[in-house]
Design a protein around this motif. Sequence first.
Motif, PDB file in Angstrom:
ATOM      1  N   THR A 286       4.177  22.783  12.256  1.00  0.00           N
ATOM      2  CA  THR A 286       3.344  23.540  13.193  1.00  0.00           C
ATOM      3  C   THR A 286       3.870  23.467  14.623  1.00  0.00           C
ATOM      4  O   THR A 286       3.862  24.467  15.336  1.00  0.00           O
ATOM      5  CB  THR A 286       1.897  23.013  13.155  1.00  0.00           C
ATOM      6  N   HIS A 287       4.322  22.299  15.052  1.00  0.00           N
ATOM      7  CA  HIS A 287       4.702  22.085  16.452  1.00  0.00           C
ATOM      8  C   HIS A 287       6.208  21.937  16.673  1.00  0.00           C
ATOM      9  O   HIS A 287       6.641  21.843  17.824  1.00  0.00           O
ATOM     10  CB  HIS A 287       3.981  20.859  17.012  1.00  0.00           C
ATOM     11  N   GLY A 288       6.976  21.840  15.612  1.00  0.00           N
ATOM     12  CA  GLY A 288       8.422  21.709  15.754  1.00  0.00           C
ATOM     13  C   GLY A 288       8.906  20.305  16.044  1.00  0.00           C
ATOM     14  O   GLY A 288      10.102  20.059  16.136  1.00  0.00           O
ATOM     15  N   GLU A 289       8.008  19.371  16.201  1.00  0.00           N
ATOM     16  CA  GLU A 289       8.361  17.969  16.415  1.00  0.00           C
ATOM     17  C   GLU A 289       7.213  17.097  15.917  1.00  0.00           C
ATOM     18  O   GLU A 289       6.099  17.576  15.735  1.00  0.00           O
ATOM     19  CB  GLU A 289       8.671  17.689  17.884  1.00  0.00           C
ATOM     20  N   LEU A 290       7.509  15.835  15.714  1.00  0.00           N
ATOM     21  CA  LEU A 290       6.500  14.924  15.160  1.00  0.00           C
ATOM     22  C   LEU A 290       5.928  14.043  16.260  1.00  0.00           C
ATOM     23  O   LEU A 290       6.670  13.338  16.944  1.00  0.00           O
ATOM     24  CB  LEU A 290       7.103  14.062  14.055  1.00  0.00           C
ATOM     25  N   PHE A 291       4.622  14.103  16.418  1.00  0.00           N
ATOM     26  CA  PHE A 291       3.939  13.240  17.369  1.00  0.00           C
ATOM     27  C   PHE A 291       2.544  12.931  16.863  1.00  0.00           C
ATOM     28  O   PHE A 291       2.007  13.622  16.007  1.00  0.00           O
ATOM     29  CB  PHE A 291       3.858  13.890  18.764  1.00  0.00           C
ATOM     30  N   HIS A 292       1.988  11.872  17.412  1.00  0.00           N
ATOM     31  CA  HIS A 292       0.589  11.520  17.153  1.00  0.00           C
ATOM     32  C   HIS A 292      -0.111  11.591  18.511  1.00  0.00           C
ATOM     33  O   HIS A 292       0.382  11.056  19.508  1.00  0.00           O
ATOM     34  CB  HIS A 292       0.484  10.113  16.565  1.00  0.00           C
ATOM     35  N   THR A 293      -1.252  12.254  18.555  1.00  0.00           N
ATOM     36  CA  THR A 293      -1.996  12.401  19.803  1.00  0.00           C
ATOM     37  C   THR A 293      -3.096  11.351  19.854  1.00  0.00           C
ATOM     38  O   THR A 293      -3.812  11.131  18.881  1.00  0.00           O
ATOM     39  CB  THR A 293      -2.620  13.806  19.890  1.00  0.00           C
ATOM     40  N   THR A 294      -3.221  10.716  20.992  1.00  0.00           N
ATOM     41  CA  THR A 294      -4.264   9.721  21.194  1.00  0.00           C
ATOM     42  C   THR A 294      -4.860   9.896  22.587  1.00  0.00           C
ATOM     43  O   THR A 294      -4.220  10.449  23.475  1.00  0.00           O
ATOM     44  CB  THR A 294      -3.712   8.290  20.995  1.00  0.00           C
ATOM     45  N   ARG A 295      -6.071   9.456  22.753  1.00  0.00           N
ATOM     46  CA  ARG A 295      -6.754   9.631  24.031  1.00  0.00           C
ATOM     47  C   ARG A 295      -6.298   8.600  25.054  1.00  0.00           C
ATOM     48  O   ARG A 295      -6.150   8.900  26.234  1.00  0.00           O
ATOM     49  CB  ARG A 295      -8.266   9.551  23.841  1.00  0.00           C
ATOM     50  N   MET A 296      -6.079   7.400  24.613  1.00  0.00           N
ATOM     51  CA  MET A 296      -5.732   6.326  25.540  1.00  0.00           C
ATOM     52  C   MET A 296      -4.214   6.228  25.717  1.00  0.00           C
ATOM     53  O   MET A 296      -3.473   6.154  24.754  1.00  0.00           O
ATOM     54  CB  MET A 296      -6.267   4.981  25.034  1.00  0.00           C
TER      55      MET A 296
END
Length: 139
Positions: free
Chosen positions: A28-38
């Motif tokens: 979906t985004h073309g790269e791998l990441f994890h989103t977090t609030r902190m």
Amino acid sequence: MTLHLIKLAARATGVDDLINWQTYVRETHGELFHTTRMMPKRVNELLDDGSIYWVIKRKIRVRQTILDIQPFTDEAGIKRCHIFLDPELIATRQQSRRPFQGWRYLPASDAPEDMPMVAEGDDELPEHLKAELMALGLL
């Protein structure tokens, strides 16, 4: 000094669920990441060969190398950060963990060691049998 993060893989019932989710994010985004609030305050230590250790069903099961950490503000004006990850999942010795919210720092001295490379045919063992063998120190 290297520092790691520990994170629950929410709603994952196995490593395959984590793989499927990360495949979706990458496609979906073309790269791998994890989103977090902190936003972690100890970014330099995390980027010094740090990893994110994933807890699945109350046990650390796999880890991924952290490549970068980037803060951003989402559409609602909330500050968040992306933790960019190497797509390779590295199996670790299973280590029990109690439930927690968000992420936690994991000192390198407390991190479980990586699993040895598996011999041909070992990947055919059922998960529950692997867990029992590891508990006995045979895997």
